[in-house]
Design a protein around this motif. Structure first.
Motif, PDB file in Angstrom:
ATOM      1  N   ASN A 302      -7.277 -12.688  -8.969  1.00 30.01           N
ATOM      2  CA  ASN A 302      -8.304 -12.272  -7.914  1.00 30.01           C
ATOM      3  C   ASN A 302      -7.485 -11.331  -6.708  1.00 30.01           C
ATOM      4  O   ASN A 302      -7.900 -10.361  -6.292  1.00 30.01           O
ATOM      5  N   ARG A 305      -6.047  -8.237  -8.127  1.00 31.88           N
ATOM      6  CA  ARG A 305      -6.976  -7.236  -8.774  1.00 31.88           C
ATOM      7  C   ARG A 305      -8.006  -6.367  -7.421  1.00 31.88           C
ATOM      8  O   ARG A 305      -8.321  -5.570  -7.430  1.00 31.88           O
ATOM      9  N   HIS A 306      -8.217  -7.575  -6.584  1.00 31.71           N
ATOM     10  CA  HIS A 306      -9.104  -7.063  -5.409  1.00 31.71           C
ATOM     11  C   HIS A 306      -8.268  -6.597  -3.862  1.00 31.71           C
ATOM     12  O   HIS A 306      -8.606  -6.188  -3.234  1.00 31.71           O
ATOM     13  N   SER A 340     -14.025  -7.887   1.882  1.00 31.75           N
ATOM     14  CA  SER A 340     -15.052  -6.642   2.378  1.00 31.75           C
ATOM     15  C   SER A 340     -15.999  -7.308   3.192  1.00 31.75           C
ATOM     16  O   SER A 340     -16.138  -8.452   3.555  1.00 31.75           O
ATOM     17  N   TRP A 343     -18.586  -9.804   2.292  1.00 34.72           N
ATOM     18  CA  TRP A 343     -18.313 -10.878   1.794  1.00 34.72           C
ATOM     19  C   TRP A 343     -19.266 -11.884   2.260  1.00 34.72           C
ATOM     20  O   TRP A 343     -19.496 -12.388   3.640  1.00 34.72           O
TER      21      TRP A 343
END
Length: 403
Positions: A302, A305-306, A340, A343
């Motif tokens: 995670n 990826r983010h 973000s 979130w």
């Protein structure tokens, strides 16, 4: 009746003593020898024998000119109690064969009432016989039938209380046994359910990770990066081998989890080349601590990826582990773009983090922590805290299985 008859009444113990004496009988096991079940019952029936014999002996020392020996008192009181000891197995059989439950309650009550009236004269008859046997004057002067009738009129209520008291012990022990069996069955069912749910979550993690890795390999193949593709396929095969070796294990040592994570990160480094830097800071005492199997890989995935993937520049991921009092704390930090604006905590988590949180709830209900937080300097800090437990050594059969 003269004083001797009064002594006989004193000699009979309280029904509670008889109830306590018979308590071990329900604890029968399928593999327990018959003599091992009989001797404890016989030994405990000696309690009312000794109590009533002592009472009778001491009482008659002050009521008769011809003193009664303790042996005679023991014979007088002991043999009648032997009758109830011999009736105990039959009484327990009747109690279990005709339980006092709502179903067939009137019929079963009638059965026990008839049985109690049939058994009660036995104790009284033996008391009358042993009284005559030891030459007790009030028993010898009159006929057996007369003394038996008088004792029955005096002690029938006590004999019935003894029978129904023992019957209550039977039901109490059976209800306790059934309660324990139900509790054990419920615990086993709950354990199996938890294991099934955990296994289902793990099976979700494997395809999730596998899909992402195969997608990355496909990207490299399309770019015609042959060497990188081969390295990723080799790394993936090694990861699958390690996953198969740990199949069925919910808990592994942290060092094994980190070893798996290293193989995964080698694949990711191939994808990102010089854009990904990985740092580790693991305290030595934390290496042998228990941690859920495959719990860190979704968190690191995670972060990459983010946090790292969306950036054009390079980034880093740091994995730290330490012991804090009675907890193992593992932190995964990235210096990516951070969370973000929209979130919303658990509501925003995907499959990987959602499964991690669900597994932690199953394995450590109310005794774990998983937090995802923004870092002031940028990026995200993911923290996992579980009880600190040293990993057990593998059993010899496990070593042979993997050898």
């Amino acid at each position: 009746m003269n004083g001797s008859a009064g002594a006989t009444r004193v000699a009979l113990p309280h029904p509670a003593a008889a109830s306590r004496a018979d308590a071990p009988a329900p604890g029968r096991g399928p593999g327990v020898p018959r003599w091992a079940r009989v001797w404890p019952v016989a030994a405990l029936w000696m309690i009312p024998v000794l109590v009533t014999s002592t009472q009778t002996y001491l009482f008659l020392q002050h009521r008769q000119e011809r003193h009664l020996s303790f042996v005679a008192a023991l014979v007088w009181q002991g043999l009648p109690w032997l009758f109830w000891a011999l009736m105990t197995p039959a009484l327990f059989w009747l109690g279990r064969r005709y339980p006092l439950e709502r179903k067939a309650f009137p019929r079963n009550v009638a059965v026990h009432l008839a049985a109690s009236l049939a058994m009660s004269p036995g104790h009284v008859a033996l008391s009358a016989l042993t009284g005559r046997l030891i030459g007790q004057e009030s028993y010898v002067k009159v006929s057996f039938l007369e003394i038996f009738s008088k004792l029955m009129s005096l002690y029938l209520d006590i004999e019935l209380i003894i029978y129904w008291g023992l019957l209550a012990i039977v039901h109490a022990s059976d209800y306790h046994r059934k309660y324990r069996e139900r509790a054990l069955a419920a615990a086993q069912l709950e354990t199996k359910l938890v294991q099934a749910e955990l296994q289902a979550l793990k099976m979700q993690l494997h395809p999730h990770f596998l899909f992402n890795t195969l997608h990355a390999i496909a990207v490299l193949v399309r770019k015609q990066e042959t060497q990188a593709s081969v390295r990723m396929i080799t790394g993936l095969s090694e990861l699958l081998r390690m996953a198969l070796e740990s199949a069925g294990k919910q808990i592994v040592p942290l060092k094994q989890e980190l070893d798996f994570l290293d193989r995964y990160l080698e694949i990711e480094k191939t994808r990102f080349q010089d854009r990904l830097t990985v740092r580790t800071d693991v305290a030595p005492e934390a290496l042998d601590a228990e941690i859920p199997n495959l719990i860190l890989q979704p968190i690191v995935e995670n972060a990459i990826r983010h946090g790292i993937a969306p950036r054009a520049s390079s980034g880093s991921v740091t994995i730290a582990a330490r012991r804090e009092d009675h907890r193992l704390v593992v932190e995964v930090t990235d210096d990516g773009k951070g969370l973000s604006e929209g979130w919303a905590g658990e509501a925003s988590e995907g499959t990987g983090l959602g499964n991690v949180r669900a597994r932690l709830r199953q394995l450590y209900p109310g005794d774990h922590r998983l937090t995802i937080a923004r870092r002031p300097e940028g990026g995200v800090l993911a923290t996992v805290a579980v009880p600190f437990r040293p990993a057990r050594a593998p059993a010899p059969e496990e070593l042979r299985a993997h050898g």
